[in-house]
Design a protein around this motif. Structure first.
Motif, mmCIF file in Angstrom:
data_model
loop_
_atom_site.group_PDB
_atom_site.id
_atom_site.type_symbol
_atom_site.label_atom_id
_atom_site.label_comp_id
_atom_site.label_asym_id
_atom_site.label_seq_id
_atom_site.Cartn_x
_atom_site.Cartn_y
_atom_site.Cartn_z
ATOM 1 N N LEU A 87 -0.423 -4.592 5.197
ATOM 2 C CA LEU A 87 0.217 -3.759 4.423
ATOM 3 C C LEU A 87 0.447 -3.863 2.904
ATOM 4 O O LEU A 87 0.988 -3.100 2.199
ATOM 5 C CB LEU A 87 1.705 -3.633 4.821
ATOM 6 C CG LEU A 87 1.971 -3.650 6.315
ATOM 7 C CD1 LEU A 87 3.425 -3.975 6.785
ATOM 8 C CD2 LEU A 87 1.707 -2.308 6.882
ATOM 9 N N ILE A 88 -0.391 -4.633 2.503
ATOM 10 C CA ILE A 88 -0.472 -5.107 1.150
ATOM 11 C C ILE A 88 -2.077 -5.094 0.625
ATOM 12 O O ILE A 88 -2.942 -4.810 1.398
ATOM 13 C CB ILE A 88 -0.221 -6.548 0.664
ATOM 14 C CG1 ILE A 88 -1.247 -7.532 1.258
ATOM 15 C CG2 ILE A 88 1.138 -6.772 1.109
ATOM 16 C CD1 ILE A 88 -0.758 -9.116 0.781
ATOM 17 N N ILE A 131 6.897 -3.774 -3.847
ATOM 18 C CA ILE A 131 6.483 -5.160 -4.270
ATOM 19 C C ILE A 131 7.343 -6.272 -3.449
ATOM 20 O O ILE A 131 8.681 -6.057 -3.213
ATOM 21 C CB ILE A 131 6.527 -5.590 -5.690
ATOM 22 C CG1 ILE A 131 5.562 -4.618 -6.420
ATOM 23 C CG2 ILE A 131 6.507 -7.037 -5.909
ATOM 24 C CD1 ILE A 131 5.725 -4.512 -7.935
ATOM 25 N N THR A 132 6.676 -7.179 -2.922
ATOM 26 C CA THR A 132 7.308 -8.207 -2.335
ATOM 27 C C THR A 132 7.217 -9.640 -2.927
ATOM 28 O O THR A 132 5.825 -10.078 -3.192
ATOM 29 C CB THR A 132 7.247 -8.579 -0.810
ATOM 30 O OG1 THR A 132 7.433 -7.207 -0.211
ATOM 31 C CG2 THR A 132 7.886 -9.804 -0.061
ATOM 32 N N ARG A 152 0.827 -1.207 -0.131
ATOM 33 C CA ARG A 152 0.010 0.105 -0.077
ATOM 34 C C ARG A 152 0.857 1.154 0.112
ATOM 35 O O ARG A 152 0.402 2.302 -0.537
ATOM 36 C CB ARG A 152 -0.967 -0.065 1.323
ATOM 37 C CG ARG A 152 -1.955 -1.112 1.178
ATOM 38 C CD ARG A 152 -2.843 -1.074 2.301
ATOM 39 N NE ARG A 152 -3.793 -2.166 2.570
ATOM 40 C CZ ARG A 152 -4.899 -2.331 1.910
ATOM 41 N NH1 ARG A 152 -5.305 -1.192 1.103
ATOM 42 N NH2 ARG A 152 -5.607 -3.336 2.163
ATOM 43 N N HIS A 153 2.059 1.203 0.789
ATOM 44 C CA HIS A 153 3.052 2.296 0.745
ATOM 45 C C HIS A 153 4.432 1.522 0.394
ATOM 46 O O HIS A 153 4.776 0.547 0.796
ATOM 47 C CB HIS A 153 2.980 2.964 2.017
ATOM 48 C CG HIS A 153 1.599 3.463 2.374
ATOM 49 N ND1 HIS A 153 1.242 4.927 1.804
ATOM 50 C CD2 HIS A 153 0.740 3.298 3.307
ATOM 51 C CE1 HIS A 153 0.178 5.301 2.416
ATOM 52 N NE2 HIS A 153 -0.151 4.429 3.212
ATOM 53 N N ALA A 154 5.278 2.533 -0.096
ATOM 54 C CA ALA A 154 6.640 2.119 -0.108
ATOM 55 C C ALA A 154 7.194 1.585 1.311
ATOM 56 O O ALA A 154 6.800 2.544 2.328
ATOM 57 C CB ALA A 154 7.445 3.368 -0.658
ATOM 58 N N GLY A 175 6.619 2.797 8.366
ATOM 59 C CA GLY A 175 7.801 2.724 7.685
ATOM 60 C C GLY A 175 8.656 4.270 7.751
ATOM 61 O O GLY A 175 7.802 5.177 7.929
ATOM 62 N N ILE A 176 9.805 4.446 7.442
ATOM 63 C CA ILE A 176 10.193 5.694 7.498
ATOM 64 C C ILE A 176 10.039 6.295 6.128
ATOM 65 O O ILE A 176 9.669 5.947 5.162
ATOM 66 C CB ILE A 176 12.213 5.422 7.402
ATOM 67 C CG1 ILE A 176 12.423 4.749 8.475
ATOM 68 C CG2 ILE A 176 12.679 6.594 7.022
ATOM 69 C CD1 ILE A 176 14.156 4.158 8.196
ATOM 70 N N ASP A 177 9.486 7.459 6.558
ATOM 71 C CA ASP A 177 9.111 8.343 5.242
ATOM 72 C C ASP A 177 8.837 10.088 5.612
ATOM 73 O O ASP A 177 9.326 10.320 6.764
ATOM 74 C CB ASP A 177 7.493 7.944 4.967
ATOM 75 C CG ASP A 177 7.375 7.901 3.698
ATOM 76 O OD1 ASP A 177 7.594 8.898 2.716
ATOM 77 O OD2 ASP A 177 6.773 6.939 2.905
ATOM 78 N N SER A 178 8.298 10.936 4.698
ATOM 79 C CA SER A 178 8.155 12.136 5.037
ATOM 80 C C SER A 178 7.258 12.299 6.170
ATOM 81 O O SER A 178 6.285 11.532 6.532
ATOM 82 C CB SER A 178 7.818 12.941 3.786
ATOM 83 O OG SER A 178 6.686 12.526 3.401
ATOM 84 N N ASP A 179 7.354 13.542 6.773
ATOM 85 C CA ASP A 179 6.317 13.672 7.729
ATOM 86 C C ASP A 179 4.705 13.536 7.249
ATOM 87 O O ASP A 179 4.116 13.016 7.967
ATOM 88 C CB ASP A 179 6.646 15.209 8.058
ATOM 89 C CG ASP A 179 7.673 15.279 9.050
ATOM 90 O OD1 ASP A 179 8.631 14.423 9.385
ATOM 91 O OD2 ASP A 179 8.203 16.671 9.312
#
Length: 337
Positions: free
Chosen positions: A308-309, A25-26, A13-15, A131-135
């Motif tokens: 998450l998918i 993608i996994t 759904r998100h990087a 996950g790590i991302d922008s604010d």
């Protein structure tokens, strides 16, 4: 027994951004094992860092001769054979393990948590991963996590404090943090754990590279928060080696070859007085629900991979009011959509 396999890309759904990588993608391998008209489902989720792929999983699974076994209840014998066919291939092996457990549970008409003697009401809350991302994206993810009683935050970059402060501006629910080996200096790591405790974090997962055993043991001894091994442990044979280095372990079916060995790891970790977390990769409800069968006996759960998918082909374990909710269905408790 007949084995069938199908490659399947999990669409995130998100990087999904970690300390050292990012993906949308996994790759996953979905399998079926059929015996006497009954089908058990399994899955191998293969994030790149595991070193498995469609090619390796296909080669391994097609090399198996499950037809030599006429009795699926000889589970130990079958899985010892599967494990001995080739080294590595842990996710591919887990897919066979999960499918066999699903098959046997259906034959017995019992869910596995009941076969193991566990109670569904003893399950813990599950975290949802940020996950790590922008604010802006982090704020969006926190909004999507409404209803969860604990959030798992990916850290390991220079933006660590900013990530936590952004989340704390929106919610005061407890947090766990997963560094994915991103911290390199033990003194700075210790200072950060003290700050994280003040910010309502309850444990730290894999703070430093797994090779830095002495530094991690030093951090565990001095940290105000439990230090949990993820990349630092894979299978049952590794458990005694990490005793005293970490406060506890994160068990994942894709790392340890499936439910059979995960159950053994849980039992031994408790005997060694270590904390236990049950986790997952980005996975369909197949593998996540299989892992959830162990949830009644763990301290923490991080069983959100299916959430998450966007293309989950199964239904199974649910998160209800933030808590892992097991389904009273035979096998691992999943159905095809």
């Amino acid at each position: 027994m007949k084995l069938r396999l199908k490659p399947y890309d999990l669409q995130l759904r998100h990087a999904f951004t970690l300390a050292e990588s990012s993906r949308t993608i996994t790759p996953s391998m979905l399998i079926e094992i059929e015996f006497d008209g009954i089908v058990g489902y399994g899955e191998a989720s293969m994030p790149p860092y595991l070193g498995e792929s469609y090619e390796t999983a296909t080669r391994f699974l097609e090399s198996l001769d499950l037809g030599q076994f006429s009795d699926p209840f000889r589970l130990d014998e079958i899985l010892e054979y599967v494990d001995g066919v080739a080294t590595g291939n842990c996710a591919a092996k887990a897919s066979v393990d999960i499918a066999l457990h699903d098959l046997l549970g259906k034959i017995m008409q019992k869910p596995w948590y009941k076969i193991w003697g566990f109670k569904a009401e003893d399950t813990p809350d599950s975290s949802l991963t940020i996950g790590i991302d922008s604010d802006d994206v982090v704020r969006q993810k926190v909004k999507e996590a409404e209803g969860f009683n604990i959030l798992k935050v990916k850290l390991g970059r220079e933006s660590d404090k900013q990530m936590i402060e952004t989340i704390r501006s929106m919610t005061d629910v407890p947090l766990s943090v997963d560094i994915n080996q991103g911290w390199k200096d033990r003194v700075q790591a210790l200072e950060t754990t003290w700050w994280l405790e003040e910010m309502g974090v309850i444990f730290v997962e894999q703070p430093m590279p797994k090779e830095l055993v002495d530094d991690i043991a030093w951090l565990t001894q001095k940290s105000p928060l439990p230090i949990i091994a993820d990349e630092g442990i894979q299978r049952l044979k590794d458990l005694k080696r990490v005793q005293g280095v970490y406060s506890g372990i994160n068990i994942k079916l894709m790392k340890c070859t499936g439910m059979r060995e995960a159950h053994k790891m849980l039992t031994l970790a408790r005997a060694l007085d270590m904390k236990v977390m049950i986790g997952c990769m980005t996975e369909t409800s197949c593998a996540v629900t299989a892992a959830a069968q162990l949830a009644p006996k763990v301290d923490w759960a991080d069983l959100d991979g299916n959430l998450l998918i966007s293309n989950d082909p199964f239904t199974g374990m649910q998160i209800t009011d933030g808590k892992v909710s097991l389904i009273d269905q035979p096998g691992i408790g999943i159905k095809l959509r």
